[in-house]
Every structure is written in structure tokens, then in C-alpha cells.
Write an enzyme that holds these catalytic residues in place. Structure first.
Site, short mmCIF file in Angstrom:
data_model
loop_
_atom_site.label_atom_id
_atom_site.label_comp_id
_atom_site.label_asym_id
_atom_site.label_seq_id
_atom_site.Cartn_x
_atom_site.Cartn_y
_atom_site.Cartn_z
N GLU A 186 0.86 -1.19 0.00
CA GLU A 186 0.00 0.00 0.00
C GLU A 186 0.89 1.24 0.00
O GLU A 186 1.80 1.37 0.81
CB GLU A 186 -0.92 -0.02 1.23
CG GLU A 186 -1.87 1.16 1.23
CD GLU A 186 -3.17 0.92 2.00
OE1 GLU A 186 -3.49 -0.24 2.32
OE2 GLU A 186 -3.87 1.91 2.28
N ASN A 229 -3.29 -1.62 7.67
CA ASN A 229 -4.59 -2.17 7.27
C ASN A 229 -4.35 -3.68 7.25
O ASN A 229 -3.96 -4.25 6.25
CB ASN A 229 -5.00 -1.66 5.89
CG ASN A 229 -5.31 -0.17 5.93
OD1 ASN A 229 -5.85 0.34 6.90
ND2 ASN A 229 -4.93 0.54 4.88
N LYS A 306 -3.72 -0.11 13.93
CA LYS A 306 -4.59 0.93 13.37
C LYS A 306 -6.01 0.48 13.70
O LYS A 306 -6.47 -0.54 13.18
CB LYS A 306 -4.37 1.02 11.86
CG LYS A 306 -5.37 1.92 11.13
CD LYS A 306 -5.00 2.06 9.64
CE LYS A 306 -6.00 2.89 8.87
NZ LYS A 306 -5.64 3.08 7.45
N GLU A 310 -10.48 4.63 9.11
CA GLU A 310 -10.70 4.26 7.71
C GLU A 310 -11.23 2.84 7.57
O GLU A 310 -10.74 2.04 6.77
CB GLU A 310 -9.39 4.42 6.92
CG GLU A 310 -8.90 5.85 6.88
CD GLU A 310 -7.65 6.07 6.02
OE1 GLU A 310 -6.85 5.13 5.90
OE2 GLU A 310 -7.50 7.18 5.50
N ARG A 355 -11.68 17.68 10.06
CA ARG A 355 -10.87 16.46 10.20
C ARG A 355 -9.55 16.73 10.93
O ARG A 355 -9.07 15.87 11.69
CB ARG A 355 -10.58 15.88 8.80
CG ARG A 355 -9.54 14.80 8.81
CD ARG A 355 -9.40 14.13 7.47
NE ARG A 355 -8.21 13.30 7.44
CZ ARG A 355 -7.73 12.69 6.37
NH1 ARG A 355 -8.36 12.82 5.22
NH2 ARG A 355 -6.65 11.96 6.42
N LYS A 379 0.96 11.02 13.32
CA LYS A 379 1.55 11.52 12.07
C LYS A 379 2.09 12.93 12.28
O LYS A 379 1.59 13.67 13.14
CB LYS A 379 0.51 11.53 10.95
CG LYS A 379 0.16 10.13 10.46
CD LYS A 379 -0.69 10.15 9.19
CE LYS A 379 -1.01 8.72 8.78
NZ LYS A 379 -1.83 8.63 7.55
N ASP A 384 -2.65 14.50 6.77
CA ASP A 384 -2.15 13.24 6.22
C ASP A 384 -0.94 13.40 5.32
O ASP A 384 -1.08 13.34 4.10
CB ASP A 384 -3.29 12.56 5.44
CG ASP A 384 -2.96 11.11 5.11
OD1 ASP A 384 -1.94 10.62 5.61
OD2 ASP A 384 -3.73 10.49 4.36
N GLU A 412 3.71 9.15 -1.05
CA GLU A 412 2.30 9.08 -1.46
C GLU A 412 1.80 10.42 -2.00
O GLU A 412 1.09 10.46 -3.01
CB GLU A 412 1.45 8.64 -0.26
CG GLU A 412 -0.04 8.64 -0.54
CD GLU A 412 -0.88 8.22 0.65
OE1 GLU A 412 -0.32 7.87 1.71
OE2 GLU A 412 -2.12 8.23 0.53
N HIS A 540 -4.09 18.68 0.25
CA HIS A 540 -4.96 17.59 -0.20
C HIS A 540 -5.69 17.91 -1.50
O HIS A 540 -6.89 17.67 -1.63
CB HIS A 540 -5.96 17.21 0.89
CG HIS A 540 -6.03 15.72 1.08
ND1 HIS A 540 -6.17 14.86 0.03
CD2 HIS A 540 -5.96 14.95 2.21
CE1 HIS A 540 -6.19 13.61 0.50
NE2 HIS A 540 -6.04 13.63 1.81
N TRP A 562 -13.01 13.08 2.04
CA TRP A 562 -12.17 12.43 1.04
C TRP A 562 -12.11 13.28 -0.24
O TRP A 562 -11.46 12.91 -1.21
CB TRP A 562 -12.72 11.03 0.70
CG TRP A 562 -12.37 10.02 1.76
CD1 TRP A 562 -11.47 10.19 2.76
CD2 TRP A 562 -12.91 8.70 1.93
NE1 TRP A 562 -11.41 9.05 3.56
CE2 TRP A 562 -12.28 8.12 3.07
CE3 TRP A 562 -13.85 7.93 1.24
CZ2 TRP A 562 -12.57 6.84 3.51
CZ3 TRP A 562 -14.13 6.64 1.70
CH2 TRP A 562 -13.50 6.10 2.83
O1 GCW Z 1 -2.60 8.44 3.98
C1 GCW Z 1 -3.52 7.44 4.20
C2 GCW Z 1 -3.28 6.49 3.07
C3 GCW Z 1 -3.78 5.11 3.39
C4 GCW Z 1 -3.16 4.69 4.72
C5 GCW Z 1 -3.60 5.67 5.80
C6 GCW Z 1 -3.00 5.35 7.15
C7 GCW Z 1 -2.45 2.52 5.42
O2 GCW Z 1 -3.89 7.00 1.92
O3 GCW Z 1 -3.37 4.26 2.35
O4 GCW Z 1 -3.50 3.37 5.07
O5 GCW Z 1 -3.18 6.95 5.44
O6 GCW Z 1 -2.00 5.97 7.48
O7 GCW Z 1 -3.50 4.50 7.86
#
Ligand code: GCW
Length: 724
Positions: A186, A229, A306, A310, A355, A379, A384, A412, A540, A562
Site C-alpha cells: 500500500e 490495514n 490501526k 478508515e 478532520r 503523524k 495526512d 504518497e 490535499h 475524502w
Molecule cells: O494516507 C492514508 C493512506 C492510506 C493509509 C492511511 C494510514 C495505510 O492513503 O493508504 O492506510 O493513510 O495511514 O493509515
């Protein structure tokens, strides 16, 4: 030979060149190139001529292996190794406690400052001869020291009078792989997962060893093998046997293995009806599972989780909370010394507050309630992994819980593995940010290393950018991001400039004429990507799902948060997300000094402007430009910066092999094309609101907005097959 045949030969030869370049790239920053400078080579030869290194353990054996690979490559001759201390030894490597008393005395004073995983390298006089001592408290310190010593040789440092002690400032220095059991990754842009589950445990790929070497060389001491995930199957004996085989390799390099634990595992692989953390059968199940794992892997690190994020299952599915969930697992791991790393990346579809505020709101009430072996992983920013975010407000606010910094090394949101972006610059910016939570100087680095609040555990995690590509990371310069992450996890106070310098020397060459401009290019590359993707605090704007390229117009996904339109909020009046008290008031999550600063559009650092403010198109920026012109000029600047990077690389050609030059040159050309794509697509779209012309200096878009909106990338890499 006809023209056709000639060109075939030519194509084949260039293929071979590039191929052999890739093979060279495989060696990462451990190239150990031959040292041509005769004086330096003689000095190093004198130091490494006869090495005392008792090979009593696996770590020592690996240390010796590294020396025996590296020294002949750099010096063209082998060293003599002895297991018994001899008068002719020029390099003495052993634990402090094992050194003879008279040698201990030579380094006693300095050694007081060496921590458990740290080391000392020092030149001293012994029996009237100059010798070098490498020593540590534990074997892993010896391995780290030898890697550093070899690095100093690679970077042509003078080692005649070396006097160096160093110790890691963080305990947990970790890579998080988002690798699935089917070997897809991923958000991975460098091929498939390194872990060949089908051939494990029987077949040990040489690559596992080289991966461990690379990690140990920068001090990374933990890895989580699987995607957050998570798939519960990795916790079954069939997989644990495979994990054990990997752990057996990594142990010899001081790297501990963690696994991601799917919260619903008791149901999926345990045949229970529930995964409720307060259910006694569930608790028992996790306790037994932990016990079972430790029979395979006695030094197992623990679980990375996690939960309730999500769509992942978690304690909230049973009306429980994060503390219930984390502590249940922590209790199961505690008897064996394992940790739970619980992620704070949560945002709920049932919560329509901003968010950016949700993780803080959800976690702050639990401060002080987690067990001692729980770390909360946050994070770097509140949304994100964007090209730029302000630091996450949980840093500094959550005082009694050890917070692990989570950076994303895989790109990413930063151009995948096609764009040259030197991330230590981003990491440094976050770590140096002052939270003001305990007065001025309360930097994120001091929170992450535990020093500000005296937390007992500390750590930094990086989402890995590593895969089966021959060069490991897809882009040769993305290796610098793996390297730089490791260095900052070891010492979060290092400068990105120093890291770029070290990496370039070890990876390419030591020619100052090469280093200076290319280092400058690396240090500028992060700002370039911010400019051509998300300038002035925008965030984003990525095409949804795969996040490849721009998609600021996307507004039709199931969840508002999203959709890029949720983040930029462009309308005919202006653009930006109002997070001040007139809007979502996310600024109140920061210390009062910062909240005031961020609330004031005139005082806020402009790089965060539209993160916190919705402002009219004709708002005047510090430069005197209108906001619209300022945005457009930033996009153009980003494109120009990529052109400059190309010029720098072209000028560096004399210092590079043809293969080295060519592979980066091709990637930079793609980066330039994509930077223009970002500029044109975003400006055309925002122009539908601003209704203003592009200012002088901004190139005309090459295509229409309809064209950009029509682009689809069904097979973009790194996307998970389905969002469950
Ligand atoms: O940034 C998002 C990503 C997901 C990721 C999620 C996370 C692993 O798009 O792909 O899932 O964060 O950090 O859990």
C-alpha cells in the site's frame, strides 16, 4: 553492419549501462568505493592493518563480515583479524567491560557519556604506538560504531585523531512497512514487498540480509513487517514461522520485528464471536496469542495497531475506547517485554467537525491512562502526510503519553518515486517546530525524544519506501529519504544539510564540485514540490484514491473529507480553510502563543496561510501581490525550480557515470512534466472561481481544464485493491 543493427547494438549497450547502474544502486550508501587519494588510503591502511575483534556472537560475526567486505573494496587490501589481543593490533574492537584495564583507562572519561546502544571511537597511544579503539556497552553498539567508522572512511574524514562518542537519542527507530501478504505494498512505488511469504521460511533471500545491513548502518532497530490495514493471518502459526525466519536474520543486526495486529483477529482466526476488549475470552485470546508469538520470536517487539480508522475494526465497534483496546493488548505483551504502538490517525465519517481536529479531540482525554508499554503513534501533521503541514497539535499537548513520530518516507503525496524530493528537509522542519507547550523552546524533537516531559519510552517511525526494485526505492535519490529518516531517528537534532552531505558522499563521490551544487538541489527540492503542488498552505488537492497528480475539482466521493474541495474551499470570494475561531477553531488546539499567531493572517508564516484562513482572491500578501497572483506565481516558481534542478544535474555530469547521470535525468524530465501538469490543472481550476488572468511570468497552460479533469489512472501504483 546496417544502421538498424548498429542502433540495436547501441540500444543494447545503453541498456547494459543502465542495468549495471541499477546493480550499483543496489548497494545504497554502502558502496565502499575505492579510495584513490594515496595519503588517505595509507592513513586508513595503518589504522585497519591488524584488527582485534573477538567473534563471539552473531552480531560480532556480522560486524567482521562488514569490515572484511568494506576494507578491501576501499583500500585494495585485506586486514588481518585476530581473536586474541596482540601488540601489533592497530584497531581494537570490543565491549568496554572486556577491554584490558589499561585500555579502559584510556577511554574511561569519555565512555561515561555512552548510552546502552551508543559507542566510542577514539585514537590513543598504546605501548607507544597509535591505535584506534572502538568500544560500546553492548554488542549492537559495536556494530553501529563499525558502520559509522566505515562511513567516515567512505566520506574521507581524517581518522588519525578521531575522538567520537555517539548514542541514539530515541529508543525506537522504526520502519513501518505497509506490505500486504500478497506482496502488494500500500502506497508503495518501488515494486513489490521484499517479504517472499511463499518461499519463507525455507528460502532466505540475500536481500533480507542487505536490508538489515542498511538499517543497522543508520541505527534503525525495529520494523513492522505488515500493513497497518492488517490481515489477521499473519498472526497464525503458518505465518509466524515465516516471521521467525526473518526475525532470525534481523536479530544479528539489532533489528526487532513487530507485527500489525488486526483488532478483529479473535473473530477471524480465533473463532470467537466478539473482539470486545472487555470480554474475558477475548483478553485471554490475546494473552495466549502473545505467548505463542514469543515461542517463535523470543525478542518480538510487539504490535502496531490501526484501529477505528478508515474502516479498520477497533474497540469502538463494541462501545469501548482506545485505552480499553490498547491496554488489553499491552497486558498480553507485558510479561514478555513487548510494546503496543497504537496509531492516532483517526477521523470519523460520523464526525463533521474539521478532520484536522479529530485525533486531538479523541485522544487528549486519554492522556495518562495508557499502560506503560503503550506508545501512541502520531503523524507529523494533523491531516495526512501532505507536502507541508503544520505540526500535529497532539505533540506537546499530550504530556503523559510517549508519542512516536510517524513520518511517511514513501512519497504518497510527493510525486511517488518519480519526483526527486529530499524529505529530511520536511522532517527537520517538523522536528524543529516549537510547540510552546512548556514555554519557548518546547520543540517537537524534545517531545519525541522524551526529554521535555520525561517520558520513559521514545520513538520515531517511518512508512517505508522500500520494495523489490533493484535500487530498493524506485528513485535513486529516494534512498536518501530512507537514509535520512534513520539518521534523524537516531538524532532528531541533526541538520538536513549534513545528512544530504553524508549521503551524497557515501552514495556518489566526495568531489566538492559535485557535492555543493547537488546538495543545494536536494535541499531546495522539498520547497519546489510544495510550490508546484500545494503552495501557501493549500493541501490535499490530490486526485482521490491513488493520489497521483492533481484533482482539486473532485467533489463526489462518499465522505466529504475524502474530497479535495473540502480542503481548499475555493469559491468566488476566495480560497482556504478557516480554522480560526470564525471557522473550525482548530487553532485552539495549539499553545496560546501559536494560536494567536496562526489566527492572525498578517502574522502567520505565509506557508501556512491557507491552511488556517479563507481569504479573498485580492487579499494582499507580504510581497504586495494579490493572493491570486501569489498562488499562480508560486506554482510557476515550483516549475522553475525543477528546471533549475535539471540544470544542476546536467552540470554534475562530469562527476557521474553515464548510468548515474541518465537515470536521474530521465526522472527529472518526468518531474518537470508533472510539475507543469500540477500548475496548469490547479490554476485553470481555481481560475474558474477567481475569474482573474494569470499574472505576467506564469506560462500559459498547455491544455484545457476539461482535458486535465478527463485524465484517469486506473492502474496507478500503491493503491489498495478496495477500501473496505
Ligand atoms: O494516507 C492514508 C493512506 C492510506 C493509509 C492511511 C494510514 C495505510 O492513503 O493508504 O492506510 O493513510 O495511514 O493509515
Amino acid at each position: 553492419m546496417g544502421i538498424f543493427k548498429l542502433s540495436l547494438v547501441f540500444i543494447f549497450l545503453s541498456f547494459l549501462k543502465l542495468h549495471s547502474q541499477h546493480l550499483d544502486d543496489y548497494k545504497l550508501w554502502l558502496k565502499y568505493n575505492n579510495i584513490e587519494d594515496k595519503n588517505l588510503a595509507t592513513d586508513y591502511s595503518n589504522i585497519t592493518n591488524s584488527i582485534y575483534l573477538p567473534t563471539t556472537s552473531e552480531i560480532y560475526t556480522n560486524t567482521k563480515k562488514e569490515l572484511s567486505t568494506a576494507i578491501p573494496q576501499m583500500l585494495g587490501r585485506e586486514s588481518t583479524f585476530t581473536d586474541a589481543l596482540r601488540p601489533e593490533n592497530s584497531l581494537i574492537i570490543d565491549l568496554y567491560d572486556n577491554l584490558p584495564k589499561d585500555l579502559q583507562l584510556k577511554v574511561e572519561r569519555e565512555f561515561k557519556n555512552v548510552s546502552n546502544e551508543g559507542f566510542l571511537i577514539k585514537s590513543v597511544k598504546y605501548n607507544n604506538a597509535p591505535i584506534t579503539i572502538i568500544s560500546a556497552k553492548k554488542e549492537i553498539g559495536i556494530l553501529y560504531a563499525v558502520f559509522r567508522f566505515l562511513h567516515l572512511m567512505q566520506t574521507h574524514e581524517n581518522l588519525k585523531e578521531i575522538d567520537l562518542i555517539d548514542s541514539p537519542k530515541l529508543q525506537l527507530r522504526m520502519l513501518n512497512h505497509w506490505d500486504n501478504l500478497d506482496r502488494t505494498v500500500e502506497r508503495g512505488y518501488a515494486g513489490f514487498s521484499l517479504w517472499n511469504w511463499q518461499k519463507l521460511p525455507g528460502y532466505i533471500d540475500e536481500r533480507y540480509i542487505d536490508y538489515a545491513r542498511a538499517n543497522a548502518s543508520i541505527g534503525i532497530n525495529a520494523i513492522s513487517l505488515t500493513n497497518v490495514n492488517a490481515n489477521a493471518l499473519v498472526l497464525t502459526p503458518m505465518y509466524l514461522e515465516k516471521v521467525e525466519a526473518l526475525a532470525n536474520i534481523f536479530r544479528g543486526y539489532g533489528v526487532k520485528v513487530y507485527l500489525t495486529a488486526r483488532f478483529s483477529a479473535p473473530i477471524e482466526i480465533g473463532k470467537l464471536k466478539t473482539a470486545d476488549p472487555l470480554d474475558v475470552a477475548v483478553q485471554k485470546w490475546w494473552q495466549n496469542k502473545a505467548k505463542e508469538i514469543y515461542t517463535f520470536i523470543p525478542d518480538f517487539g510487539g504490535f502496531l495497531v490501526k484501529a477505528n480508522s478508515e474502516g479498520q475494526p477497533g474497540p469502538q465497534n463494541y462501545g469501548r475506547n482506545h485505552v480499553d483496546g490498547a491496554n488489553m493488548m499491552a497486558k498480553a505483551l507485558e510479561p514478555f517485554g513487548g510494546n503496543v504502538i497504537w496509531r492516532a490517525f483517526v477521523y470519523s465519517e460520523h464526525d463533521d467537525t474539521d478532520r484536522a481536529k479529530q485525533a486531538y479531540d479523541e485522544f487528549l482525554p486519554y492522556d495518562g491512562k495508557f499502560m506503560d508499554n503503550v506508545l501512541v503513534q502520531v503523524k507529523n501533521g494533523p491531516i495526512d502526510f501532505q507536502p507541508r503541514e503544520p505540526f500535529h497539535p497532539m505533540f506537546g499537548a499530550m504530556k503523559k503519553t510517549p508519542l512516536v513520530m510517524e513520518f511517511q518516507i514513501t512519497q504518497e503525496y510527493l510525486g511517488f518515486s518519480t519526483h526527486l524530493v529530499f524529505l529530511p528537509k520536511l522532517f527537520e522542519e517538523v522536528l524543529d517546530s516549537d510547540t510552546y507547550q512548556k514555554g519557548k523552546g518546547s520543540t517537537v524533537a524534545k517531545i519525541v525524544d522524551g526529554s521535555l516531559y520525561g517520558n520513559k519510552l521514545s520513538g520515531m517511525a517511518g512508512v517505508a519506501n522500500i520494495g523489490t526494485d533493484i535500487n530498493w526505492t524506485g528513485h535513486p535519490f529516494a534512498q536518501a529519504n530512507w537514509y535520512g529518516f534513520g539518521r534523524l531517528a537516531w538524532d532528531p537534532y541533526l541538520s538536513s544539510e549534513m545528512i544530504a552531505d553524508e549521503w551524497l558522499r557515501a552514495t556518489y563521490n566526495n568531489d566538492q564540485e559535485f557535492i555543493e551544487p547537488v546538495k543545494k538541489m536536494m535541499l531546495m527540492s522539498r520547497e519546489a514540490v510544495v510550490n508546484y503542488m500545494n503552495p501557501l498552505g493549500l493541501h490535499h488537492l490530490f486526485d482521490t484514491g491513488h493520489h497521483y497528480g492533481p484533482g482539486p475539482w473532485v467533489n463526489n466521493l462518499g465522505r466529504p473529507d475524502w474530497n479535495p474541495v473540502y480542503y481548499h474551499k475555493a469559491d468566488t470570494m476566495g480560497i482556504g480553510f478557516d480554522r480560526t475561531p470564525t471557522g473550525s477553531n482548530a487553532t485552539e488546539q495549539y499553545a496560546p502563543y501559536l494560536a494567536n499567531l496562526y489566527n492572525d493572517p498578517k502574522r502567520i508564516p505565509e506557508e501556512y496561510l491557507l491552511w488556517f484562513h479563507h481569504l479573498p482572491w485580492d487579499y494582499k500578501l507580504k510581497s504586495g501581490e494579490s493572493l491570486w497572483d501569489g498562488i499562480a506565481l508560486k506554482y510557476q516558481k515550483g516549475v522553475n525550480q525543477v528546471s533549475e534542478m535539471i540544470t544542476t544535474w546536467n552540470n554534475a555530469k562530469p562527476y557521474l557515470t553515464e548510468g548515474q547521470y541518465k537515470e536521474v535525468e530521465m526522472l527529472l524530465q518526468i518531474q518537470l512534466k508533472e510539475a507543469k501538469w500540477w500548475r496548469d490543472a490547479c490554476l485553470l481550476y481555481f481560475q474558474t472561481f477567481s475569474q482573474r488572468p494569470l499574472p505576467a511570468g506564469v506560462e500559459k497552460p498547455a491544455n484545457s481544464l476539461e482535458y486535465f479533469e478527463s485524465l484517469k489512472f486506473p492502474f496507478a501504483p500503491g493503491i489498495r485493491p478496495q477500501w473496505d
